[in-house]
Design an enzyme around this catalytic site. Structure first.
Site, PDB file in Angstrom:
ATOM      1  N   LYS A 176      -2.161  -1.516  -3.826  1.00 44.89           N
ATOM      2  CA  LYS A 176      -3.030  -0.340  -3.759  1.00 44.89           C
ATOM      3  C   LYS A 176      -2.191   0.915  -3.848  1.00 44.89           C
ATOM      4  O   LYS A 176      -1.185   0.993  -3.142  1.00 44.89           O
ATOM      5  CB  LYS A 176      -3.779  -0.383  -2.433  1.00 44.89           C
ATOM      6  CG  LYS A 176      -4.647   0.792  -2.142  1.00 44.89           C
ATOM      7  CD  LYS A 176      -5.275   0.636  -0.799  1.00 44.89           C
ATOM      8  CE  LYS A 176      -6.119   1.859  -0.514  1.00 44.89           C
ATOM      9  NZ  LYS A 176      -6.643   1.869   0.819  1.00 44.89           N
ATOM     10  N   LYS A 197       0.856  -1.187   0.000  1.00 42.37           N
ATOM     11  CA  LYS A 197       0.000   0.000   0.000  1.00 42.37           C
ATOM     12  C   LYS A 197       0.887   1.230   0.000  1.00 42.37           C
ATOM     13  O   LYS A 197       1.706   1.421   0.903  1.00 42.37           O
ATOM     14  CB  LYS A 197      -0.917   0.006   1.216  1.00 42.37           C
ATOM     15  CG  LYS A 197      -1.757   1.271   1.317  1.00 42.37           C
ATOM     16  CD  LYS A 197      -2.820   1.168   2.376  1.00 42.37           C
ATOM     17  CE  LYS A 197      -3.572   2.479   2.505  1.00 42.37           C
ATOM     18  NZ  LYS A 197      -4.611   2.413   3.526  1.00 42.37           N
TER      19      LYS A 197
HETATM   20  C1  PBG Z   1      -7.229   3.678   5.577  1.00 41.25           C
HETATM   21  C2  PBG Z   1      -7.616   3.390   4.184  1.00 41.25           C
HETATM   22  C3  PBG Z   1      -7.468   4.276   3.122  1.00 41.25           C
HETATM   23  C4  PBG Z   1      -8.039   3.671   2.017  1.00 41.25           C
HETATM   24  C5  PBG Z   1      -8.507   2.414   2.413  1.00 41.25           C
HETATM   25  N1  PBG Z   1      -8.228   2.257   3.770  1.00 41.25           N
HETATM   26  C6  PBG Z   1      -6.931   5.646   3.078  1.00 41.25           C
HETATM   27  C7  PBG Z   1      -5.615   5.945   3.637  1.00 41.25           C
HETATM   28  O1  PBG Z   1      -4.753   5.073   3.829  1.00 41.25           O
HETATM   29  O2  PBG Z   1      -5.407   7.115   3.938  1.00 41.25           O
HETATM   30  C8  PBG Z   1      -8.129   4.314   0.668  1.00 41.25           C
HETATM   31  C9  PBG Z   1      -9.174   3.806  -0.247  1.00 41.25           C
HETATM   32  C10 PBG Z   1      -9.489   4.692  -1.393  1.00 41.25           C
HETATM   33  O3  PBG Z   1      -8.881   5.756  -1.619  1.00 41.25           O
HETATM   34  O4  PBG Z   1     -10.406   4.324  -2.128  1.00 41.25           O
HETATM   35  N2  PBG Z   1      -6.460   2.782   6.270  1.00 41.25           N
END
Ligand code: PBG
Length: 326
Positions: A250, A197
């Site tokens: 992601k 991520k």
């Molecule tokens: C938070 C989380 C995020 C997303 C999924 N879980 C945002 C972040 O890490 O700030 C993003 C999902 C999206 O942008 O569609 N843990």
């Protein structure tokens, strides 16, 4: 043999032959539908930066679940929006067995027993700092956070979650969550690890949806540097060793090379998160009349399959499934 013996256009002459030689395809079973749930009653509100996508209170969720089922989607990924007064540094509310997430899991399990329920594991929606972990002197604590995440996972499993999805990027959390689930008797509850991520600006609209933007700094001490690919493979390798059932990359569209590298190297289902900013870009351009929404949506989803993704978490899930089915 090359041209003129070989004419690759022969295989593109008409729709029938094009369909015959098609290498990749999409099915509603590939999709995971994210859902945003809020407290209260009678709420179905559109998220400003995510046109046509809504936050629901539980009493308004039923028709959405029915529609998903109708188009062949049975897998949901739950996120909750927590009111400010329930936020603190340790994410205490995340462990509340009667909290909104836990209630939502129970509600969906009861109304749609065939659904596969995945839940977000991270502290940000519960954190007064909007960070994924516990904060001390401006730092995000790793091991202390992991303890809370493990407890949170058990609480979701108790409520009926089929799989927890840790999106926090703390080190070692997959192993600790696996251990905690097993010790609590939930050896069949799975883990979809957000393994690679990245610290991405494409999450902007999601943070609007949950009101979860970090109050200070950014997430670069835990989420990955967009410059790195080798490190993604190390993250995935570790998560698999620690017991992940599915690994995730992601965001999606700007990281197809990572999806490809992970799926080439590991024998484990790979999911990709087609994140909020990717959704917003297509929606916004389509609303301007600059892009054909349906075609660009289907083309980008197909690209995930070509890159090697098995599963796609996407806000387009329902719309795309309808198109596939027609
Ligand atoms: C938070 C989380 C995020 C997303 C999924 N879980 C945002 C972040 O890490 O700030 C993003 C999902 C999206 O942008 O569609 N843990």
């Amino acid at each position: 043999m090359s041209f003129p013996n070989t004419r690759l256009r022969r295989l593109r002459t008409n729709p029938a032959i094009r369909a015959m030689v098609e290498e990749n395809s999409l099915s509603p079973a590939d999709f995971i539908a994210p859902l945003f749930i809020v407290e209260g009653n009678g709420v179905k509100e559109e998220i400003e930066s995510m046109p046509d996508y809504f936050r629901y209170s539980l009493d308004r969720l039923q028709p959405e679940l029915d529609e998903l089922e109708e188009v062949g989607i049975r897998s949901v990924l739950l996120f909750v929006k927590v009111p400010d007064e329930k936020k603190d540094n340790k994410g205490t509310e995340a462990l509340n067995d009667s909290g909104l997430m836990q209630e939502s899991i129970r509600f969906i399990k009861e109304s749609h027993p065939d659904f596969f329920i995945m839940t977000d594991i991270a502290l940000d929606p519960y954190s007064s700092y909007g960070h994924d972990g516990i904060v001390e002197d401006g730092e995000i604590l790793n091991d202390e956070t992991v303890e809370v995440l493990a407890e949170m996972s058990v609480s979701h499993a108790k409520a009926g979650a089929d799989m927890v999805a840790p999106s926090d990027m703390m080190d070692g959390r997959i192993g600790e969550i696996r251990k905690a689930l097993d010790e609590a008797g939930f050896s069949n509850t799975g883990i979809m690890a957000y393994s690679a991520k990245y610290a991405s600006s494409f999450y902007g609209p999601f943070r609007d949806a949950l009101d979860s933007a970090p109050g200070f700094g950014d997430k670069k001490t835990y989420q990955m540097n967009p410059a790195n690919l080798q490190e993604a493979l190390r993250e995935v390798e570790q998560d698999i060793e620690e017991g992940a059932d599915i690994v995730m990359v992601k965001p999606g569209m700007p990281y197809l090379d990572v999806v490809k590298a992970v799926s080439d190297k590991f024998n484990i289902p790979v999911s990709v998160y087609n994140v909020s900013g990717e959704y917003a870009m297509i929606k916004a351009a389509a609303k301007q009349g600059w892009l054909n929404e349906e075609e660009t949506m289907m083309e980008s989803l197909l690209a995930f399959k070509r890159a090697g993704a098995d599963l796609i978490a996407t806000y387009f899930a329902k719309e795309a499934a309808k198109i596939i089915n027609r």
